[in-house]
Write an enzyme that holds these catalytic residues in place. Structure first.
Site, PDB file in Angstrom:
ATOM      1  N   CYS A 183      -3.210   7.746   4.657  1.00 16.53           N
ATOM      2  CA  CYS A 183      -3.062   7.274   3.180  1.00 16.53           C
ATOM      3  C   CYS A 183      -4.363   7.430   2.449  1.00 16.53           C
ATOM      4  O   CYS A 183      -4.422   7.359   1.103  1.00 16.53           O
ATOM      5  CB  CYS A 183      -2.943   5.769   3.144  1.00 16.53           C
ATOM      6  SG  CYS A 183      -3.715   4.621   4.037  1.00 16.53           S
TER       7      CYS A 183
ATOM      8  N   GLU B 187       0.887  -1.059  -0.108  1.00 18.69           N
ATOM      9  CA  GLU B 187      -0.017  -0.037  -0.034  1.00 18.69           C
ATOM     10  C   GLU B 187       0.885   1.462  -0.078  1.00 18.69           C
ATOM     11  O   GLU B 187       1.663   1.434   0.839  1.00 18.69           O
ATOM     12  CB  GLU B 187      -0.847  -0.005   1.358  1.00 18.69           C
ATOM     13  CG  GLU B 187      -1.699   1.131   1.256  1.00 18.69           C
ATOM     14  CD  GLU B 187      -2.303   1.564   2.615  1.00 18.69           C
ATOM     15  OE1 GLU B 187      -2.065   2.604   3.021  1.00 18.69           O
ATOM     16  OE2 GLU B 187      -2.781   0.669   3.513  1.00 18.69           O
TER      17      GLU B 187
END
Length: 685
Positions: free
Chosen positions: A302, A263
């Site tokens: 994020c 990620e």
């Protein structure tokens, strides 16, 4: 040990079943608000090869001996134990720059993920050690050779390399599916906030709930850890794309085809609909959402909104509304209850974000905030990593590059105008793959066009409007039941997503063979496998007595025309195929009037049910019901009922039994086939 003592702590790694300090004092980790040392970190001297072997041999073996339900129970107990310690975690969390609200997402959000996976494991997985994947594949006409895909735990170890922004949630959201799958883990937190992860791991180990070797912790550099990974291991990484690519191309990972989930950077977008003009509820909701995503965790998420895509006609009003709300954000030391946004996690991170703002300024102008002169209510503005929210505006995003390439990982967003829905989709896609996008609109046509355009480039798309405003979890909230990850630039990984996340740590295998042997492997009876008919009615057996393959062959029952007519009038289902001979004959599927499907199911139950009380406690469902051959007046029915699967419930006096129900006519043709689900007592009264 008082982890909250004023003297900076020397963090330790937990490997090989013991806490180990680094060979040197290591690097100082500073309080994000005051610049005072909180801890020192170093992993020099840790034997990483031995740590991997310890986890595989000790933790892996112990976890694989447990069933899914036992692992789920372990997660539940662990989550409950950690929730009792939450205030200790909150107290230390302020040093990371997190307010109480920020800490809630990280601490209780992470613990909640453990509890969510515990619940899903109990409800959605069998009480066994193997998970079936898909239906049985019949490979022969005589049922002598079949196949079943199964999922079994990897026999290696999962290495979780996490980011600094969520020291608790980032660890727990990966551990939950890993442990439920039956795989041990080594956690490597980002150094800057590792002191909070270390505290939580200490409390986890102290519970004694995890089998020895299930969880290990590395505080500091991973050294040569990745040199020793093999094909049964898995590596996950959350952080920058550059570091992720470096790890993904590690020699051992490539040569051993090690599972690698990443990620990485994500230029998430929020799109304001063409219908959401100033004054509409959607416009106001959009403003609130953008401000929230800029300021929660100081924008160090994020999933935060980096690009604000709005109709050109609404852009000026939008900027003004955002500027006014951002100006009310109180910045300072998160230990101050009046503060609504804390500092960034470190001075290094502050300088990184300021540099990225300069990069963005090539394409955009700052319209709110001063990145070089923070204004704070509390804390040390010179020693702390403070940054007030910064809003930029890019007037020509179609020809710009930096706003679609550069991520400032802080309270920074860029407004960019569009004129058509196609243009909005194009701008969002220029992020080259993101974790999440949101669309605020009350127009179904706009929602359809934009969401379908965004979906291939995003792991998640949230639609916001007035209807869902009160219940929506928001743009930036990854949920245990939804996939978390994104294509392209975002790393191409996928986490969470309920049981989907568990399967990342399991191997899918196609097993072929004789049905009786396959049933022994899978714990599920299948057509062609050995059955045990005769003797006591299966419904008279408790779980302790019942076995896979126990079978009942019933007597026959004729279906009469008056049965069909009575059922039709009694239920109100007078569909023509049951009541009109000529109309039924005109139907290409029938030769005349036919029995109702649910009449067949009812008659089947009458044939196989034993009426006496217990051990069967309840019928709680029917799965996979199919009607395969029409039943005409005068046909006779017979049922073959076979015990297909047994799932005892932990900490309960009953379990679930799945029965294969095959209803045939006088010619032996199957007229209906389905699974009957019952609750059965573990023992007889």
């Amino acid at each position: 040990m008082n982890v909250m003592a004023n003297r900076p702590r020397r963090l330790e790694s937990y490997v090989g079943g013991t806490w180990v300090a680094g060979a040197s004092e290591g690097k100082a980790l500073l309080d994000a608000s005051t610049g005072a040392p909180v801890a020192f970190i170093d992993s020099t001297g840790v034997d990483f090869k031995a740590a991997l072997a310890y986890g595989r041999d000790k933790g892996g073996l112990a976890l694989r001996r447990m069933s899914f339900h036992e692992r789920a129970g372990m997660l539940k107990a662990l989550g409950q134990a950690l929730m009792e310690k939450k205030e200790e975690f909150y107290a230390l969390s302020t040093a990371t720059g997190a307010t109480r609200a920020d800490g809630w997402v990280d601490i209780e959000g992470g613990i909640g993920t453990l509890l969510s996976y515990a619940s899903k494991g109990r409800r959605e997985l069998p009480n066994s050690r193997v998970l079936l994947d898909g239906d049985i594949e019949q490979l022969s006409k005589d049922d002598s050779f079949s196949a079943q895909h199964i999922l079994s735990p990897l026999q290696g170890i999962a290495i979780h390399i996490n980011a600094f922004n969520f020291p608790c949630w980032g660890m727990l959201e990966k551990l939950a599916p890993t442990f439920l799958a039956g795989v041990p883990a080594i956690v490597k937190p980002a150094s800057q906030t590792a002191y909070l992860t270390e505290l939580m791991v200490r409390r986890i180990i102290e519970t004694g709930l995890l089998p020895e070797g299930t969880l290990q912790l590395v505080c500091g550099s991973v050294g040569d850890l990745l040199d020793h990974v093999g094909g049964q291991d898995a590596v996950t990484f959350t952080g920058s794309a550059a570091t992720g690519r470096q790890l993904k191309t590690h020699k051992a990972i490539i040569e051993n085809s090690v599972r690698f989930t990443m990620e990485a950077d994500s230029l998430n977008a929020a799109v304001l609909g063409l219908d959401a003009a100033p004054g509409t509820e959607e416009f106001d909701l959009f403003v609130k959402e953008v401000v929230r995503e800029m300021t929660v965790k100081s924008g160090q998420k994020c999933t935060a909104i980096r690009r604000v895509i709005a109709p050109r006609a609404s852009s000026e009003a939008l900027i003004e509304s955002l500027r006014n709300r951002l100006a009310k954000t109180i910045v300072g030391n998160p230990a101050d209850e009046a503060v609504r946004m804390g500092p960034l996690a470190s001075l290094d991170q502050l300088e990184e974000v300021r540099a990225r703002i300069r990069d963005l300024s090539v394409d955009a102008e700052i319209v709110a905030g001063d990145p070089d002169h923070p204004s704070v209510r509390s804390g040390d503005a010179s020693a702390g990593a403070f940054l007030n929210p910064v809003l930029l505006y890019c007037d020509k995003p179609g020809s710009a590059r930096a706003v679609h390439d550069v991520e400032a990982f802080g309270p920074v967003s860029t407004v960019m105008p569009y004129d058509t829905a196609d243009e909005a989709v194009d701008l969002a896609r220029r992020g080259k793959g993101s974790l999440v996008a949101s669309v605020f609109t009350n127009d179904p046509a706009f929602a359809e066009e934009v969401v379908l355009g965004l979906a291939p480039f995003h792991g998640r798309v949230m639609i916001g409007n007035r209807v869902s405003a009160k219940s929506s979890t928001g743009h930036g909230s990854p949920l245990p039941v939804l996939v978390h990850g994104g294509p392209g630039r975002a790393g191409g990984g996928e986490e969470l997503g309920g049981i989907r996340g568990v399967k990342h740590y399991m191997q899918r295998t196609a097993v072929q063979g004789a049905p009786t042997l396959l049933s022994a492997v899978t714990g599920r009876w299948m057509q062609g496998a050995q059955a045990y008919a005769g003797g006591e009615h299966p419904f008279r057996k408790s779980l302790a007595e019942l076995k896979i393959g126990d079978q009942l062959i019933t007597a026959n029952r004729a279906v009469l025309l008056e049965d069909i007519e009575h059922f039709a009038h009694f239920t109100g289902d007078t569909f023509y195929a049951h009541m009109d001979e000529e109309a039924a004959k005109a139907n290409p599927f029938f030769e005349g009037r036919v029995a109702h499907g649910y009449l067949i199911v009812s008659f089947a139950a009458g044939l196989f049910v034993d009426p006496a009380p217990g051990p069967v406690l309840a019928n709680y469902g029917v799965d996979n019901l199919r009607f395969l051959t029409p039943v005409s007046p005068g046909d006779t029915l017979q049922v073959q009922l076979t015990c297909k699967e047994i799932n005892p419930r932990a900490n309960a006096e009953h379990g679930e039994v799945r029965w294969d129900c095959n209803v045939t006519n006088q010619m032996g043709a199957t007229v209906a086939h389905y699974d009957v689900l019952t609750m059965v007592a573990k023992t007889r009264e």
